[in-house]
Design an enzyme around this catalytic site. Structure first.
Site, mmCIF file in Angstrom:
data_model
loop_
_atom_site.group_PDB
_atom_site.id
_atom_site.type_symbol
_atom_site.label_atom_id
_atom_site.label_comp_id
_atom_site.label_asym_id
_atom_site.label_seq_id
_atom_site.Cartn_x
_atom_site.Cartn_y
_atom_site.Cartn_z
ATOM 1 N N ALA A 1 0.740 -0.855 0.281
ATOM 2 C CA ALA A 1 0.130 -0.198 -0.059
ATOM 3 C C ALA A 1 0.938 1.577 0.112
ATOM 4 O O ALA A 1 0.595 2.240 -0.533
ATOM 5 C CB ALA A 1 -1.084 -0.124 1.247
ATOM 6 N N ASP A 2 2.005 1.052 0.673
ATOM 7 C CA ASP A 2 3.052 2.615 0.807
ATOM 8 C C ASP A 2 3.331 2.551 -0.424
ATOM 9 O O ASP A 2 3.657 3.723 -1.525
ATOM 10 C CB ASP A 2 3.665 2.041 1.636
ATOM 11 C CG ASP A 2 3.457 2.565 3.176
ATOM 12 O OD1 ASP A 2 3.024 3.785 3.626
ATOM 13 O OD2 ASP A 2 3.829 1.422 4.414
ATOM 14 N N LEU A 3 4.109 1.441 -1.058
ATOM 15 C CA LEU A 3 4.948 1.201 -2.479
ATOM 16 C C LEU A 3 3.781 1.890 -3.010
ATOM 17 O O LEU A 3 4.545 2.511 -3.958
ATOM 18 C CB LEU A 3 5.668 0.161 -2.313
ATOM 19 C CG LEU A 3 6.877 -0.072 -1.094
ATOM 20 C CD1 LEU A 3 6.888 -1.614 -2.050
ATOM 21 C CD2 LEU A 3 7.640 0.610 -1.410
#
Length: 396
Positions: free
Chosen positions: A171-173
């Site tokens: 999700a961050d990436l």
């Protein structure tokens, strides 16, 4: 502005002010820095900095890989002069990227409206956990929370064994990568309108988007996907199969590839077996089919089976550990791992796409905290005596 080495000429005309921390924001800015944008990483002065809890030690591999190809400036954004200096930088910058909680930037007086007032052409990019407004806007964002709320954990792992996160902060990436894409779209649009705009994304949006066909199955067909372990939910047989010395992946979707797979495994009789004669039948009888394939694949080594299947035109590959990934001859041929000036002790994960005329390279280590503060302030026209005063007062 500087005679520092340039990673690429592709984006060298753009200046980016990087206010990001942790992972999603730095992932976004890395996409710009590696393609040559002049990135100034802005951090709190030493002694005031609260650290970057998810970036690990500054000299650690994670931080180094996230923050290469930038210059470093310290600014105390809780001090009016620090905010004034940021606004001065923004006057000639092209992009600002931040991933504060939505209320923080407004409290500091550095939100989109404030920056657009000093530079109407600015592209202001924000990444948050759940969006800039709405019922969850004030919640702190964290990758695993987004994986859960965005549905990924409900379809990851083996049936009956509970939800499972994936092995990377996806999700961050993806939020970072989508944000960089949004910035590029806004920069292209600015060439027509002459105006900047606010780019917004969030971990939750990115994770929901990455559900892709699993999301469309629900939205268009009313089907709620469940955990399927290593079995593909719709392409059968696809999954992990044992060999005499380990495991391999086989992906035999569609009747033609399934027929080639069966023949390569000397299981040709299964092609006309009514249990497996169609995609629907193979789906209904997937467990029986997988068991028959697994019994056969155990007769081969992983290497032999990968070669045999690929020669037959059946997608098949080893299941590599991380060290085996970077030892793979195709990965090496593609140049995924890149060294800085040929120094093999400083090896980074390079960009996943190439440009034929304006390639990307790793040309500088991440800056030490505030490494280029004096130089950047001097470029802004700040006199040495004023720089000394700003340091003494912890503005920079």
């Amino acid at each position: 502005m500087t005679d520092a080495p340039t990673p690429s000429t592709a984006l060298s005309r753009f200046t980016v002010l990087d206010l990001t921390r942790v992972r999603s924001g730095p992932t976004c800015v890395r996409q710009l820095a590696d393609w040559g944008a002049k990135v100034i990483k802005i951090e709190m002065p030493e002694g005031l900095d609260q650290g970057d809890p998810m970036g690990g030690p500054r000299l650690g591999s994670d931080f180094q890989n996230l923050h290469r190809n930038k210059r470093g400036l310290t600014l105390n954004l809780k001090h009016p002069e620090g905010v004034a200096l940021l606004k001065e930088l923004a006057k000639t910058a092209d992009v600002i990227v931040e991933n504060f909680r939505p209320d923080v930037k407004e409290r500091l007086g550095i939100g989109y409206e404030a920056m657009a007032a000093v530079n109407p052409r600015i592209i202001y990019a924000s990444i948050s956990g759940f969006g800039q407004d709405g019922p969850y806007a004030d919640r702190p964002g964290f990758d695993q929370i987004a994986q859960g709320m965005g549905g990924l954990m409900s379809i990851t792992g083996e049936p009956g064994k509970g939800p499972m996160r994936v092995g990377i902060p996806i999700a961050d990436l993806t939020a970072g990568i989508f944000c960089s894409q949004g910035i590029m779209v806004a920069l292209l649009e600015r060439e027509v309108s002459g105006k900047g705009q606010w780019v917004q994304t969030s971990l939750l949006q990115a994770q929901a988007f990455m559900l892709d066909f699993q999301a469309s199955r629900w939205l268009m067909q009313g089907q709620i996907a469940k955990q399927a372990g290593n079995d593909h939910p719709t392409s059968i047989p696809t999954g992990v199969f044992p060999t005499s010395d380990g495991f391999i992946n086989i992906a035999a979707s569609g009747n033609a590839i399934w027929a080639r797979c069966a023949k390569a495994l000397d299981l040709g009789a299964l092609i006309t077996d009514e249990r497996f004669a169609s995609g629907e039948a193979r789906s209904t009888n997937r467990h029986a089919l997988n068991a028959l394939i697994a019994e056969r694949t155990k007769a081969f080594t992983s290497a032999d089976l990968v070669e045999r299947m690929n020669k037959a035109g059946v997608p098949c590959g080893p299941i590599n550990t991380i060290d085996q990934v970077f030892a793979d001859p195709q990965v090496q041929h593609l140049g995924v791992a890149q060294t800085l000036n040929g120094n093999k002790t400083a090896t980074y994960v390079g960009q996943p796409f190439t440009l034929s005329r304006t390639p990307s390279a790793i040309v500088t280590h991440p800056p030490a905290i505030g490494e280029h503060t004096d130089a950047i302030l001097a470029e802004m026209g700040v006199a040495p005596a004023d720089i000394a005063r700003l340091r003494a007062e912890q503005v920079v």
